[in-house]
Design a protein around this motif. Structure first.
Motif, PDB file in Angstrom:
ATOM      1  N   UNK A 286      23.015 -15.336  45.043  1.00 31.44           N
ATOM      2  CA  UNK A 286      22.252 -14.227  44.468  1.00 31.44           C
ATOM      3  C   UNK A 286      22.940 -13.664  43.223  1.00 31.44           C
ATOM      4  N   UNK A 287      24.277 -13.621  43.238  1.00 30.35           N
ATOM      5  CA  UNK A 287      25.006 -13.128  42.069  1.00 30.35           C
ATOM      6  C   UNK A 287      24.755 -14.035  40.870  1.00 30.35           C
ATOM      7  N   UNK A 288      24.776 -15.351  41.106  1.00 33.45           N
ATOM      8  CA  UNK A 288      24.485 -16.312  40.051  1.00 33.45           C
ATOM      9  C   UNK A 288      23.079 -16.099  39.497  1.00 33.45           C
ATOM     10  N   UNK A 289      22.096 -15.978  40.389  1.00 33.26           N
ATOM     11  CA  UNK A 289      20.713 -15.811  39.957  1.00 33.26           C
ATOM     12  C   UNK A 289      20.538 -14.505  39.196  1.00 33.26           C
ATOM     13  N   UNK A 290      21.075 -13.422  39.740  1.00 31.94           N
ATOM     14  CA  UNK A 290      20.904 -12.107  39.128  1.00 31.94           C
ATOM     15  C   UNK A 290      21.499 -12.054  37.727  1.00 31.94           C
ATOM     16  N   UNK A 291      22.742 -12.491  37.582  1.00 31.39           N
ATOM     17  CA  UNK A 291      23.405 -12.407  36.283  1.00 31.39           C
ATOM     18  C   UNK A 291      22.749 -13.332  35.255  1.00 31.39           C
ATOM     19  N   UNK A 292      22.355 -14.536  35.693  1.00 30.03           N
ATOM     20  CA  UNK A 292      21.713 -15.473  34.772  1.00 30.03           C
ATOM     21  C   UNK A 292      20.317 -14.997  34.383  1.00 30.03           C
ATOM     22  N   UNK A 293      19.567 -14.479  35.356  1.00 31.48           N
ATOM     23  CA  UNK A 293      18.211 -14.002  35.072  1.00 31.48           C
ATOM     24  C   UNK A 293      18.228 -12.833  34.095  1.00 31.48           C
ATOM     25  N   UNK A 294      19.183 -11.942  34.228  1.00 34.42           N
ATOM     26  CA  UNK A 294      19.300 -10.833  33.275  1.00 34.42           C
ATOM     27  C   UNK A 294      19.623 -11.340  31.876  1.00 34.42           C
ATOM     28  N   UNK A 295      20.582 -12.244  31.800  1.00 29.38           N
ATOM     29  CA  UNK A 295      21.044 -12.726  30.496  1.00 29.38           C
ATOM     30  C   UNK A 295      19.982 -13.540  29.782  1.00 29.38           C
ATOM     31  N   UNK A 296      19.213 -14.337  30.525  1.00 28.33           N
ATOM     32  CA  UNK A 296      18.247 -15.243  29.913  1.00 28.33           C
ATOM     33  C   UNK A 296      16.799 -14.753  30.035  1.00 28.33           C
ATOM     34  N   UNK A 297      16.614 -13.529  30.509  1.00 28.57           N
ATOM     35  CA  UNK A 297      15.279 -12.934  30.598  1.00 28.57           C
ATOM     36  C   UNK A 297      14.339 -13.758  31.479  1.00 28.57           C
ATOM     37  N   UNK A 298      14.755 -13.990  32.719  1.00 26.82           N
ATOM     38  CA  UNK A 298      13.961 -14.720  33.703  1.00 26.82           C
ATOM     39  C   UNK A 298      13.535 -13.755  34.806  1.00 26.82           C
ATOM     40  N   UNK A 299      12.275 -13.798  35.193  1.00 26.05           N
ATOM     41  CA  UNK A 299      11.815 -13.031  36.341  1.00 26.05           C
ATOM     42  C   UNK A 299      11.698 -13.986  37.520  1.00 26.05           C
ATOM     43  N   UNK A 300      12.288 -13.580  38.657  1.00 21.20           N
ATOM     44  CA  UNK A 300      12.415 -14.468  39.810  1.00 21.20           C
ATOM     45  C   UNK A 300      11.567 -13.953  40.970  1.00 21.20           C
ATOM     46  N   UNK A 301      10.820 -14.871  41.584  1.00 23.54           N
ATOM     47  CA  UNK A 301      10.064 -14.598  42.802  1.00 23.54           C
ATOM     48  C   UNK A 301      10.495 -15.620  43.853  1.00 23.54           C
ATOM     49  N   UNK A 302      10.908 -15.146  45.023  1.00 25.75           N
ATOM     50  CA  UNK A 302      11.396 -16.050  46.064  1.00 25.75           C
ATOM     51  C   UNK A 302      10.898 -15.579  47.420  1.00 25.75           C
TER      52      UNK A 302
END
Length: 358
Positions: A286-302
């Motif tokens: 989750x830390x990987x997803x959260x930090x990467x999604x913020x930096x690269x402007x990705x919205x995640x649905x899981x």
């Protein structure tokens, strides 16, 4: 980034709404409550008039027939009845998905209408106050949609839909993983992918694709679920190790890392995100997803059924500055028209007090 989504007459939902969407949105709920259908609906909205995701969705669900055409070749036809509420449709039946994003409201709608010789399958997408993009395809004699029309839908280069990646519960296949890895190799994100693998095994030093000249031809012979095409180098070994020897968790986390990076400025959908992962790895995931999604402007649905999965997300919610973009848990209850939303402080309290949110 989407702030809310409304679904009407799609699959198991007569009317349903997701509100207070965040950067990361984890959907929980009982089996057959519609979590995967929600991912599919949002994917269709974001895909605009590119119908390739629709074809992939229906094929993965087995919602098609084989039809022998005049050239004596078998081709697939999509059984569109399953897209509509209660698996039923008639002339003028429609389903729609709408969403409010940072700056506008967008609409996606599929309507059935009478054509000259058959019923028509009409697809439209538009932003509020703008003219819609429209595609119209005839249905076959048995009211199915020929897969060839799906393949044509993305030939129009004017379709500027954002990047969309969907990972189902069986993970990405070798061809898709290789495609994504080619996008990140020799870029800063390649290091992030290697770090993701170390979540599972600290000894991994490097990953590389297999150098096989006939890889594209061999790909057709491989099972979609095969874990091939990559090697890893371990710190305590001089021998390269096929990634398939490392277990399902390595393949799953590799797919999640590659997909998150490659979904830059777009949307990532992950069905049953915890598949193949031990609970001890989930906080780092989750830390990987959260930090990467913020930096690269990705919205995640899981989606998940796993209590360790949402509780690990609560750990990240507490540790990180999550209020800037938002981490949300949405509980989906069958028959309800809205989700039950847990925002950051509520997620933390629920984890601390052992309150069940699923």
């Amino acid at each position: 980034m989407l702030k809310s989504v409304k679904i009407e007459n799609f699959r198991g939902f007569k009317s349903f709404e997701l509100q207070q969407l965040g950067r990361i949105n984890l959907l929980v709920g009982e089996n057959n409550s519609g979590k995967t259908s929600i991912l599919e609906a949002i994917q269709l909205l974001c895909s605009r008039t590119n119908l390739e995701p629709l074809g992939e969705i229906m094929i993965n669900r087995g919602e098609y027939f084989w039809n022998e055409n005049l050239n004596l070749r078998e081709e697939r036809e999509l059984d569109i009845s399953h897209l509509f509420h209660d698996h039923e449709f008639q002339v003028d039946s429609a389903f729609s998905i709408s969403g409010i994003n940072d700056v506008d409201k967008e609409y996606f709608c599929i309507t059935l209408s009478n054509g000259i010789q058959s019923m028509n399958f009409r697809v439209s997408w538009h932003l509020e106050k703008e003219q819609p993009e429209i595609l119209i395809f005839p249905l076959s004699d048995n009211n199915c949609l020929d897969l060839k029309f799906i393949k044509r839908s993305n030939r129009d280069k004017q379709n500027k839909a954002p990047r969309i990646i969907f990972i189902n519960s069986s993970s990405l296949n070798t061809a898709k993983m290789t495609e994504f890895f080619d996008e990140v190799v020799l870029n800063p994100e390649e290091k992030l992918v290697t770090e993701a693998l170390r979540i599972i095994d600290k000894k991994i030093k490097r990953i590389a694709p297999a150098n096989v000249q006939k890889a594209s031809q061999m790909m057709r012979l491989r099972s979609a679920e095969s874990h091939t095409g990559f090697y890893v180098r371990l710190a305590d070994s001089k021998q390269r190790v096929p990634i398939g020897s490392m277990g399902d968790g390595i393949w799953r986390i590799l797919g999640i890392a590659l997909a998150t990076v490659c979904a830059k400025d777009g949307y990532l959908f992950i069905d049953e995100i915890d598949t193949g992962l031990h609970f001890t790895t989930m906080s780092d995931m989750w830390k990987l997803i959260w930090q990467t999604a913020k930096r690269l402007n990705v919205q995640v649905f899981a989606t998940t059924h796993n209590s360790d999965c949402w509780q690990s997300l609560a750990d990240i919610t507490e540790q990180e500055d999550a209020t800037e973009d938002g981490i949300r848990i949405h509980r989906i209850e069958k028959g309800k028209e809205t989700s039950i939303v847990f925002i950051e402080p509520e997620i933390v309290i629920a984890a601390e007090e052992n309150i069940e949110v699923r």
